[in-house]
Design a protein around this motif. Structure first.
Motif, PDB file in Angstrom:
ATOM      1  N   ILE A  61      -0.684   1.767   4.109  1.00  0.00           N
ATOM      2  CA  ILE A  61       0.527   2.471   3.927  1.00  0.00           C
ATOM      3  C   ILE A  61       0.810   2.330   2.470  1.00  0.00           C
ATOM      4  O   ILE A  61       1.136   1.155   1.938  1.00  0.00           O
ATOM      5  CB  ILE A  61       1.792   2.019   4.719  1.00  0.00           C
ATOM      6  N   LEU A  62       1.000   3.256   1.720  1.00  0.00           N
ATOM      7  CA  LEU A  62       1.314   3.086   0.304  1.00  0.00           C
ATOM      8  C   LEU A  62       2.711   4.025  -0.028  1.00  0.00           C
ATOM      9  O   LEU A  62       2.759   5.249   0.698  1.00  0.00           O
ATOM     10  CB  LEU A  62       0.209   3.616  -0.668  1.00  0.00           C
ATOM     11  N   PRO A  63       3.107   3.604  -1.192  1.00  0.00           N
ATOM     12  CA  PRO A  63       4.171   4.653  -1.699  1.00  0.00           C
ATOM     13  C   PRO A  63       3.802   6.042  -2.049  1.00  0.00           C
ATOM     14  O   PRO A  63       2.500   6.165  -2.328  1.00  0.00           O
ATOM     15  CB  PRO A  63       4.654   3.952  -2.896  1.00  0.00           C
ATOM     16  N   ALA A  64       4.540   7.407  -1.545  1.00  0.00           N
ATOM     17  CA  ALA A  64       3.934   8.416  -1.890  1.00  0.00           C
ATOM     18  C   ALA A  64       4.109   8.696  -3.623  1.00  0.00           C
ATOM     19  O   ALA A  64       5.447   9.044  -4.149  1.00  0.00           O
ATOM     20  CB  ALA A  64       4.792   9.331  -1.228  1.00  0.00           C
ATOM     21  N   ARG A  65       3.293   8.690  -4.216  1.00  0.00           N
ATOM     22  CA  ARG A  65       3.174   8.707  -5.861  1.00  0.00           C
ATOM     23  C   ARG A  65       2.046   9.757  -6.321  1.00  0.00           C
ATOM     24  O   ARG A  65       1.048   9.885  -5.594  1.00  0.00           O
ATOM     25  CB  ARG A  65       2.980   7.328  -6.178  1.00  0.00           C
ATOM     26  N   SER A 120       8.261   9.341   1.868  1.00  0.00           N
ATOM     27  CA  SER A 120       8.555   8.293   1.003  1.00  0.00           C
ATOM     28  C   SER A 120       7.215   7.457   0.968  1.00  0.00           C
ATOM     29  O   SER A 120       7.070   6.611   0.015  1.00  0.00           O
ATOM     30  CB  SER A 120       9.494   7.183   1.576  1.00  0.00           C
ATOM     31  N   ARG A 121       6.146   7.735   2.022  1.00  0.00           N
ATOM     32  CA  ARG A 121       5.062   6.564   1.991  1.00  0.00           C
ATOM     33  C   ARG A 121       3.835   7.796   2.232  1.00  0.00           C
ATOM     34  O   ARG A 121       4.046   9.077   2.874  1.00  0.00           O
ATOM     35  CB  ARG A 121       5.093   5.698   2.972  1.00  0.00           C
ATOM     36  N   ARG A 123      -0.100   7.365   4.544  1.00  0.00           N
ATOM     37  CA  ARG A 123      -0.820   6.657   5.496  1.00  0.00           C
ATOM     38  C   ARG A 123      -2.195   7.023   5.231  1.00  0.00           C
ATOM     39  O   ARG A 123      -2.690   8.322   5.383  1.00  0.00           O
ATOM     40  CB  ARG A 123      -0.445   6.836   6.797  1.00  0.00           C
TER      41      ARG A 123
END
Length: 181
Positions: A61-65, A120-121, A123
């Motif tokens: 799970i990572l930040p949505a960037r 916000s994230r 997967r």
């Protein structure tokens, strides 16, 4: 960053037999204990080397960037899917054109969004590991795991013979991947 020991794939009987030969026992009464010691040794090997030994499925799970981000496990074999996760926890699969992926020559997986849709994230599901089964592991890693399991077996009653054998780290060190935070 190791996986729970119970999540390891089934150990082949030949690997348990290698430990039995290494510690010079000729019975199978302790095979369950040896199995547990092998799993612990393999987990330590992964932690020491910074690489997953056997290929298995991983989810990060990572930040949505829109900037490139590294995946956490090494070496990445393939990236399976990318989902956008909203603040309420609902997930939607992103179309391939909505993100970019790369796996570099060192097995590091990279991902970045091409556009952000308010999630916000993200997967990311991917496959990571050095070998598809125990027999394909490099000899140094496998022998270090056998020696470490043998050490655990020999010292299972709490009598410590001065710490783990230095031969184990010598066998694992060529495969060690250092990561800077």
């Amino acid at each position: 960053m190791s996986f729970p020991i119970a999540d390891w794939p089934e150990l082949p009987a030949a690997l348990i037999a290698e430990v039995r030969d290494f510690v010079r026992i000729d019975h199978q009464a302790d095979d369950a204990a040896i199995d547990a010691f092998l799993r612990s040794a393999a987990s330590l090997c992964e932690d020491f080397t910074g690489q997953m030994l056997l290929v298995r499925s991983v989810t990060d799970i990572l930040p949505a960037r829109q900037a490139w981000q590294k995946l956490k496990r090494l070496p990445v074999q393939s990236i399976i899917s990318v989902e956008l996760v909203a603040a309420d926890g609902t997930a939607s699969v992103l179309a391939v054109e909505d993100y970019a992926v790369d796996i570099d020559s060192e097995g590091i997986g990279w991902i970045r969004l091409r556009r952000s849709d308010g999630g916000s994230r993200i997967r990311v599901a991917y496959m990571s590991g050095l070998a598809t089964d125990w027999e394909e592991l490099p000899a140094g890693l496998r022998q270090g795991i056998v020696r470490m399991a043998g050490y655990f077996y020999a010292n299972r009653d709490g009598v410590d013979a001065g710490g783990p054998p230095s031969a184990v780290t010598a066998l694992w060190r060529p495969y060690r991947r250092m990561r800077m935070a």
